[in-house]
Design an enzyme around this catalytic site. Structure first.
Site, PDB file in Angstrom:
ATOM      1  N   ASP A  47     -26.059  15.187  24.374  1.00  0.00           N
ATOM      2  CA  ASP A  47     -24.875  14.617  25.017  1.00  0.00           C
ATOM      3  C   ASP A  47     -24.651  15.287  26.370  1.00  0.00           C
ATOM      4  OD1 ASP A  47     -22.015  13.172  24.323  1.00  0.00           O
ATOM      5  OD2 ASP A  47     -21.739  14.993  25.498  1.00  0.00           O
ATOM      6  N   TYR A  52     -20.620  16.944  34.171  1.00  0.00           N
ATOM      7  CA  TYR A  52     -21.096  18.252  33.680  1.00  0.00           C
ATOM      8  C   TYR A  52     -22.138  18.853  34.624  1.00  0.00           C
ATOM      9  CZ  TYR A  52     -19.365  16.652  29.055  1.00  0.00           C
ATOM     10  OH  TYR A  52     -18.633  16.172  28.012  1.00  0.00           O
ATOM     11  N   LYS A  81     -22.001   9.846  30.407  1.00  0.00           N
ATOM     12  CA  LYS A  81     -20.651   9.295  30.564  1.00  0.00           C
ATOM     13  C   LYS A  81     -20.343   8.936  32.015  1.00  0.00           C
ATOM     14  CE  LYS A  81     -19.414  12.492  26.876  1.00  0.00           C
ATOM     15  NZ  LYS A  81     -20.278  13.634  27.152  1.00  0.00           N
ATOM     16  N   HIS A 112     -15.779   8.062  30.332  1.00  0.00           N
ATOM     17  CA  HIS A 112     -15.421   9.447  30.022  1.00  0.00           C
ATOM     18  C   HIS A 112     -13.915   9.637  29.739  1.00  0.00           C
ATOM     19  CE1 HIS A 112     -16.983  13.788  30.851  1.00  0.00           C
ATOM     20  NE2 HIS A 112     -16.103  13.781  29.870  1.00  0.00           N
TER      21      HIS A 112
END
Length: 315
Positions: A47, A52, A81, A112
């Site tokens: 994931d 990120y 996402k 997200h």
């Protein structure tokens, strides 16, 4: 490994244990080593998210593993996402994600947060000036196009309340497959789980241990006396109790650890068995939402003037 997978409403299987790859600071080499280690232990679900910054590391590590035949592409499940700044064009955003990852498609692409930001905002904590009115209908049309174009196999959401999913279902041609939300023994999401079950939307848990390694996280879940006493009773660890609790509710767990011992411990949670008394005791725990999303609330430009608006009272 079939019993360690869940069948999704889009017709594909997803491993119930996923490795989350958010870390701060984001270090590419550390992330790649962790993925390599996780693959050897049997993790098959990974994931990531644009915000990120770990997409290149995840993509590179998985591509290397596919090239050296540790796994094949069909044998892994990859989620990323859509960040708020890409709501105006999910197709271009997903193409960029795939480019970042060196992959041809994702298994799952999630919205997200239910928040639309100005196209240039790449900050995890958006400045007040960068919010735009949420137009979920056009965002979701873009997500559906991602599936039509074969850029991803399934689409879903993250951090959505029951009410927000309900409004999405009112116009969606393709219903969301997953809602990825904070869920652990101290934030049990009963109402949301029941709602999603009615529509066959799978609930996936992030921070299933309360996010102890993150700046915003807490050790309250694994240090809870009831969780600890259950772990002593079954000769397991508190983390394994927390994960097995979530798995017993039919949810998948996105666990984030780059530590070899903890990666193994989390994987072994699949073999833990809790009894009815354990589950009853956990139901009595005080509820406490840790990731509240205050950074998305303001009384000028955000569609959410209060935390209650963001979660539609589910807090």
């Amino acid at each position: 490994m079939m019993n360690n997978e869940v069948r999704l409403n889009c017709g594909i299987n997803m491993p119930v244990l996923g490795l989350g790859t958010y870390s701060y600071p984001n270090d590419r080499q550390t992330t790649e080593l962790a993925i390599d280690m996780a693959l050897k232990m049997g993790y098959r679900h990974f994931d990531t998210a644009k915000i990120y910054g770990s997409e290149p590391a995840v993509g590179h590590a998985l591509t290397e593993a596919i090239l050296d035949q540790t796994v094949d592409r069909e044998g892994i499940f990859v989620t990323s996402k859509l960040w708020g700044s890409d709501h105006h064009d999910p197709v271009s955003a997903l193409r960029q994600t795939l480019k970042n990852m060196g992959m041809e498609y994702l298994d799952m692409y999630l919205v997200h947060w239910p928040v639309k930001l100005k196209p240039w905002n790449y900050s995890a904590v958006p400045p007040e000036d960068d919010f735009e009115p949420l137009d979920l209908e056009s965002t979701w049309a873009g997500m559906e196009k991602c599936v039509d174009l074969g850029l991803c196999r399934c689409i879903g959401v993250s951090n959505f309340s029951s009410k927000k999913i309900q409004s999405l279902l009112d116009f969606a041609s393709v219903p969301p497959v997953v809602n990825q939300v904070e869920m652990h023994p101290m934030w049990r999401q009963r109402k949301l789980r029941d709602f999603c079950a009615d529509y066959k939307i799978h609930v996936s848990a992030y921070s299933p241990l309360g996010g102890p390694g993150n700046a915003w996280g807490t050790t309250a879940v694994v240090e809870n006396p009831i969780i600890q006493s259950i772990s002593r009773k079954h000769k397991t660890t508190p983390a394994q109790v927390a994960l097995q609790w979530g798995l017993s509710k039919g949810s998948s767990m996105i666990v984030k650890s780059f530590n070899q011992k903890r990666l193994k411990e989390n994987m072994e949670a699949l073999n833990v068995k809790l009894d009815d008394q354990d589950l009853t005791d956990i139901e009595k725990l005080e509820e406490w939402k840790i990731m509240r999303g205050e950074f998305l609330v303001n009384d000028s430009t955000s569609p959410y003037k209060t935390i209650e608006d963001l979660w539609d009272g589910e807090i």
